[in-house]
Design a protein around this motif. Structure first.
Motif, mmCIF file in Angstrom:
data_model
loop_
_atom_site.group_PDB
_atom_site.id
_atom_site.type_symbol
_atom_site.label_atom_id
_atom_site.label_comp_id
_atom_site.label_asym_id
_atom_site.label_seq_id
_atom_site.Cartn_x
_atom_site.Cartn_y
_atom_site.Cartn_z
ATOM 1 N N PRO A 82 17.607 39.578 54.156
ATOM 2 C CA PRO A 82 18.472 40.465 53.372
ATOM 3 C C PRO A 82 19.815 39.817 53.083
ATOM 4 N N ARG A 83 20.399 40.215 51.973
ATOM 5 C CA ARG A 83 21.751 39.748 51.673
ATOM 6 C C ARG A 83 22.737 40.408 52.629
ATOM 7 N N PRO A 84 23.826 39.731 52.958
ATOM 8 C CA PRO A 84 24.865 40.395 53.755
ATOM 9 C C PRO A 84 25.530 41.489 52.927
ATOM 10 N N LEU A 85 26.036 42.503 53.575
ATOM 11 C CA LEU A 85 26.699 43.582 52.842
ATOM 12 C C LEU A 85 27.982 43.109 52.180
ATOM 13 N N THR A 86 28.435 41.928 52.541
ATOM 14 C CA THR A 86 29.618 41.312 51.910
ATOM 15 C C THR A 86 29.227 40.364 50.790
ATOM 16 N N TYR A 87 28.032 40.535 50.214
ATOM 17 C CA TYR A 87 27.567 39.552 49.225
ATOM 18 C C TYR A 87 28.493 39.457 48.016
ATOM 19 N N MET A 88 29.119 40.556 47.611
ATOM 20 C CA MET A 88 30.033 40.480 46.463
ATOM 21 C C MET A 88 31.320 39.752 46.839
ATOM 22 N N HIS A 89 31.779 39.906 48.075
ATOM 23 C CA HIS A 89 32.937 39.142 48.536
ATOM 24 C C HIS A 89 32.630 37.646 48.502
ATOM 25 N N GLU A 90 31.445 37.269 48.959
ATOM 26 C CA GLU A 90 31.081 35.856 48.975
ATOM 27 C C GLU A 90 30.993 35.291 47.562
ATOM 28 N N GLU A 91 30.504 36.099 46.639
ATOM 29 C CA GLU A 91 30.445 35.646 45.241
ATOM 30 C C GLU A 91 31.847 35.453 44.665
ATOM 31 N N GLY A 92 32.725 36.423 44.920
ATOM 32 C CA GLY A 92 34.062 36.367 44.338
ATOM 33 C C GLY A 92 34.961 35.316 44.953
ATOM 34 N N GLY A 116 29.031 42.673 38.833
ATOM 35 C CA GLY A 116 29.817 41.564 38.291
ATOM 36 C C GLY A 116 31.274 41.931 38.103
ATOM 37 N N ALA A 117 31.537 43.194 37.747
ATOM 38 C CA ALA A 117 32.921 43.648 37.614
ATOM 39 C C ALA A 117 33.607 43.685 38.971
ATOM 40 N N SER A 118 32.883 44.133 39.988
ATOM 41 C CA SER A 118 33.449 44.157 41.341
ATOM 42 C C SER A 118 33.733 42.743 41.832
ATOM 43 N N ILE A 119 32.826 41.814 41.546
ATOM 44 C CA ILE A 119 33.037 40.415 41.921
ATOM 45 C C ILE A 119 34.273 39.860 41.222
ATOM 46 N N ALA A 120 34.441 40.199 39.958
ATOM 47 C CA ALA A 120 35.613 39.740 39.214
ATOM 48 C C ALA A 120 36.906 40.269 39.830
ATOM 49 N N LEU A 121 36.907 41.528 40.261
ATOM 50 C CA LEU A 121 38.094 42.110 40.875
ATOM 51 C C LEU A 121 38.388 41.466 42.231
ATOM 52 N N ILE A 122 37.342 41.139 42.978
ATOM 53 C CA ILE A 122 37.535 40.446 44.256
ATOM 54 C C ILE A 122 38.165 39.081 44.011
ATOM 55 N N TYR A 123 37.626 38.342 43.057
ATOM 56 C CA TYR A 123 38.176 37.024 42.712
ATOM 57 C C TYR A 123 39.651 37.141 42.329
ATOM 58 N N ALA A 124 39.958 38.133 41.490
ATOM 59 C CA ALA A 124 41.331 38.290 40.990
ATOM 60 C C ALA A 124 42.305 38.683 42.088
ATOM 61 N N GLY A 125 41.805 39.338 43.133
ATOM 62 C CA GLY A 125 42.681 39.770 44.210
ATOM 63 C C GLY A 125 42.583 38.931 45.465
ATOM 64 N N ALA A 126 41.822 37.837 45.396
ATOM 65 C CA ALA A 126 41.661 36.973 46.568
ATOM 66 C C ALA A 126 42.957 36.232 46.866
ATOM 67 N N ALA A 127 43.096 35.794 48.099
ATOM 68 C CA ALA A 127 44.278 35.022 48.485
ATOM 69 C C ALA A 127 44.348 33.745 47.664
#
Length: 273
Positions: A82-92, A116-127
């Motif tokens: 299974p994918r980790p529940l943080t899979y969108m964090h890992e993508e972003g 994909g929108a959630s991944i984009a927001l994670i990327y934009a707000g990453a350190a």
């Protein structure tokens, strides 16, 4: 300014997480003045499932558009389940920055749909020190994004799970994902239906976004309520534009393509001209 046959060809690049397929639409021989629009697909999407939308977006904006399939989707490498529940964090925070670096992309605009929108927001707000690639980020357009898990999302995904197991959803998706079909579906569905996923929340990332954001959502979105949009609009420090579309479900680019393209073209033009 739509892409020609050569530009529509599929390419592949090897990333730390696996090989991904991608293609270009629009002006391939770009100069330094043109940023790149990067399209991020939904939880069941791929390059092919965008159909002609990347070409129409390139035509509407005059910008090169990069579209790719994440690992586990389309013709990209398979993923582990299974994918980790943080899979969108890992993508972003890992996969998307690696792709941008591998393809030598400088200034860019992210356009993501659903996951994909959630991944984009994670990327934009990453350190910024962890994701230096986002120094080139000009803005984010989020189509039907999720910033927290809602019961309405779980209900809709549970229904998709039944359609996959008992109906024709698997066969309809298989032509887009091939041998990745179970990676694509179960990596998405099983994560969202995990009881622990109700605690999933990326609002802290939204709080740190320092570029303009546009949110587009259908008034009839079966996977999320207006609370998603309201949270983003309230939290983005740099400001967020909101477009709620009538007669539109979870896929604005399919249900209301004209209005969606007009909004994206206007948003992009303000970012670089």
């Amino acid at each position: 300014m739509g892409g020609n046959a050569g530009e529509a060809a599929l390419h592949h690049t090897d990333l730390p997480g696996g090989r991904v397929e991608y293609r270009w639409a629009g002006p391939r021989l770009r100069d330094a003045a043109l940023p790149v629009i990067v399209l991020l697909h939904e939880g069941l999407g791929s390059v092919a499932l965008w159909k002609d939308f990347p070409d129409r977006l390139a035509e509407a904006t005059g910008l090169p558009v990069l579209v790719y399939s994440r690992v586990g989707y389309g013709g990209s490498a398979p993923c582990a389940l299974p994918r980790p529940l943080t899979y969108m964090h890992e993508e972003g925070e890992r996969a998307l920055p690696a792709l941008i670096a591998a393809l030598g992309i400088g200034r860019h605009i992210l356009v993501g749909h659903s996951d994909g929108a959630s991944i984009a927001l994670i990327y934009a707000g990453a350190a910024r020190e962890a994701v230096p690639e986002r120094d080139g980020l000009l803005g984010v357009a989020a189509l039907a994004p999720h910033v927290f898990c809602e019961e309405v999302s779980v209900t809709a995904i549970r229904a998709a799970g039944r359609a996959y197991a008992e109906g024709d959803l698997r066969s309809r998706l298989e032509k887009y994902h091939g041998s990745n079909i179970d990676c694509a579906f179960h990596g998405w569905c099983d994560s969202w239906l995990n009881p622990d996923f109700m605690k999933w929340n990326i609002e802290g990332y939204v709080d740190r976004i320092d570029v303009p954001v546009l949110v587009i959502q259908g008034e009839g979105d079966e996977y999320g309520t207006a609370a998603q949009v309201e949270s983003i609009a309230r939290r983005v420090p740099a400001g967020a534009g909101v477009l709620m579309l009538p007669d539109c479900g979870h896929s604005p680019h399919r249900d209301q393509p004209g209005a969606t393209l007009d909004a994206l073209a206007g948003f992009a033009a303000k970012l670089y001209r």
